[in-house]
Design an enzyme around this catalytic site. Structure first.
Site, short mmCIF file in Angstrom:
data_model
loop_
_atom_site.label_atom_id
_atom_site.label_comp_id
_atom_site.label_asym_id
_atom_site.label_seq_id
_atom_site.Cartn_x
_atom_site.Cartn_y
_atom_site.Cartn_z
N ARG A 61 -3.10 -0.70 -4.83
CA ARG A 61 -1.98 -0.07 -5.52
C ARG A 61 -1.27 -1.02 -6.48
O ARG A 61 -0.58 -0.59 -7.41
CB ARG A 61 -1.02 0.56 -4.50
CG ARG A 61 -1.51 1.93 -4.05
CD ARG A 61 -0.89 2.39 -2.78
NE ARG A 61 -1.55 1.80 -1.64
CZ ARG A 61 -1.07 1.77 -0.41
NH1 ARG A 61 0.10 2.28 -0.16
NH2 ARG A 61 -1.75 1.21 0.55
N GLU A 98 -1.57 -7.76 12.33
CA GLU A 98 -1.11 -7.54 13.71
C GLU A 98 -2.25 -7.85 14.69
O GLU A 98 -2.05 -8.52 15.70
CB GLU A 98 -0.67 -6.08 13.84
CG GLU A 98 0.15 -5.82 15.08
CD GLU A 98 0.58 -4.35 15.14
OE1 GLU A 98 0.38 -3.62 14.16
OE2 GLU A 98 1.10 -3.97 16.20
P1 AMP Z 1 2.26 -6.85 4.45
O1 AMP Z 1 1.14 -7.82 4.23
O2 AMP Z 1 2.58 -6.66 5.90
O3 AMP Z 1 3.49 -7.21 3.64
O4 AMP Z 1 1.76 -5.42 3.97
C1 AMP Z 1 1.75 -5.10 2.64
C2 AMP Z 1 0.52 -4.32 2.26
O5 AMP Z 1 0.20 -3.31 3.20
C3 AMP Z 1 0.75 -3.62 0.94
O6 AMP Z 1 -0.42 -3.78 0.15
C4 AMP Z 1 1.01 -2.18 1.29
O7 AMP Z 1 0.32 -1.32 0.41
C5 AMP Z 1 0.48 -2.01 2.71
N1 AMP Z 1 1.48 -1.43 3.63
C6 AMP Z 1 2.03 -2.04 4.70
N2 AMP Z 1 2.89 -1.25 5.36
C7 AMP Z 1 2.91 -0.09 4.68
C8 AMP Z 1 3.64 1.15 4.84
N3 AMP Z 1 4.52 1.35 5.84
N4 AMP Z 1 3.43 2.12 3.93
C9 AMP Z 1 2.55 1.95 2.90
N5 AMP Z 1 1.84 0.82 2.72
C10 AMP Z 1 2.01 -0.20 3.58
#
Ligand code: AMP
Length: 173
Positions: A61, A98
Site C-alpha cells: 500500500r 508477533e
Molecule cells: P507494523 O510493522 O506493526 O507497524 O505494521 C505495519 C504494516 O502492517 C503496514 O504495512 C500495514 O499495512 C499493516 N498493518 C498492521 N496493522 C494493520 C491494521 N490494523 N490494519 C491495516 N493494516 C495493518
C-alpha cells in the site's frame, strides 16, 4: 478537513486477517478521487521545501500512496519489497512479528549518499515495518527526511521504534 474526510472513508474490519485484529481498510479512500488527492497533498505537505530526492514506498500500500507523492514532488520513487521480488542486487533487513519474523528488501542502487528520502506506508502499527525500511535506507548512506503514513495506531507506540525519524501521520487512533 482531511481528518473528517478520511475518518469517514476508513472501514474498520474486525477480526481480519485474524481474530483480535481490527483491520483499517483504506479501499474506500482509493475509490474516492477527491479524497485521494487530498491525501497525497497532505502526505507531502511537510516536505515541499525539504529538498527531497526520493520517495521510498513499502509494499504494497506504500506503492499506492508513494508514487503520486513522488510525482507531486517531481522526484523518483523507489520500492521496498518482500523477499525475492526485486530483480537486482538488494540489501535486506528482518524485523520481528508477533510470531516469527519478516524481511524487507531494497535495491542497492535505489538510494545512496546525498539522497534525502521520505518513506511511505499506509499504516504505522508496532513500527517494525517502518523501522526496517529506515535501516535499509540508512545502510545505503541516504538521509531520511521523514516518514509519512495515512494512519497511525498510536496505542501500539510504533514511534518508539522510530526514534530519530520524524513521523507524519494524517490520522491517529
Ligand atoms: P507494523 O510493522 O506493526 O507497524 O505494521 C505495519 C504494516 O502492517 C503496514 O504495512 C500495514 O499495512 C499493516 N498493518 C498492521 N496493522 C494493520 C491494521 N490494523 N490494519 C491495516 N493494516 C495493518
Amino acid at each position: 478537513m482531511v481528518d473528517q474526510v478520511l475518518t469517514s472513508l476508513i472501514r474498520d474490519v474486525p477480526d481480519f486477517p485474524k481474530p483480535g485484529i481490527v483491520f483499517k481498510d483504506i479501499t474506500p479512500i482509493l475509490a474516492d478521487p477527491q479524497a485521494m488527492n487530498q491525501v497525497y497533498d497532505a502526505l507531502i505537505e511537510p516536505y515541499r521545501e525539504a529538498g527531497v530526492t526520493r520517495i521510498v514506498g513499502i509494499e504494497s500500500r506504500g506503492f499506492i500512496f508513494g508514487t503520486p507523492m513522488a510525482d507531486r514532488l517531481n522526484v523518483g520513487f523507489v520500492p521496498v519489497r518482500k523477499p525475492g521480488k526485486l530483480p537486482w542486487k538488494t540489501v535486506s533487513e528482518s524485523y520481528a512479528l508477533e510470531y516469527g519474523e519478516d524481511t524487507l528488501e531494497l535495491h542497492e542502487d535505489g538510494v545512496g549518499e546525498g539522497d534525502k528520502v521520505v518513506i511511505v506506508d499506509d499504516l504505522l502499527a508496532t513500527g517494525g515495518t517502518l523501522s526496517a525500511a529506515c535501516r535499509l535506507v540508512r545502510r545505503l548512506g541516504a538521509e531520511i527526511v521523514g516518514a509519512s503514513v495515512v494512519i497511525e495506531l498510536a496505542f501500539l507506540e510504533g514511534r518508539k521504534k522510530l526514534e530519530g525519524t520524524t513521523v507524519h501521520s494524517l490520522l491517529s487512533y
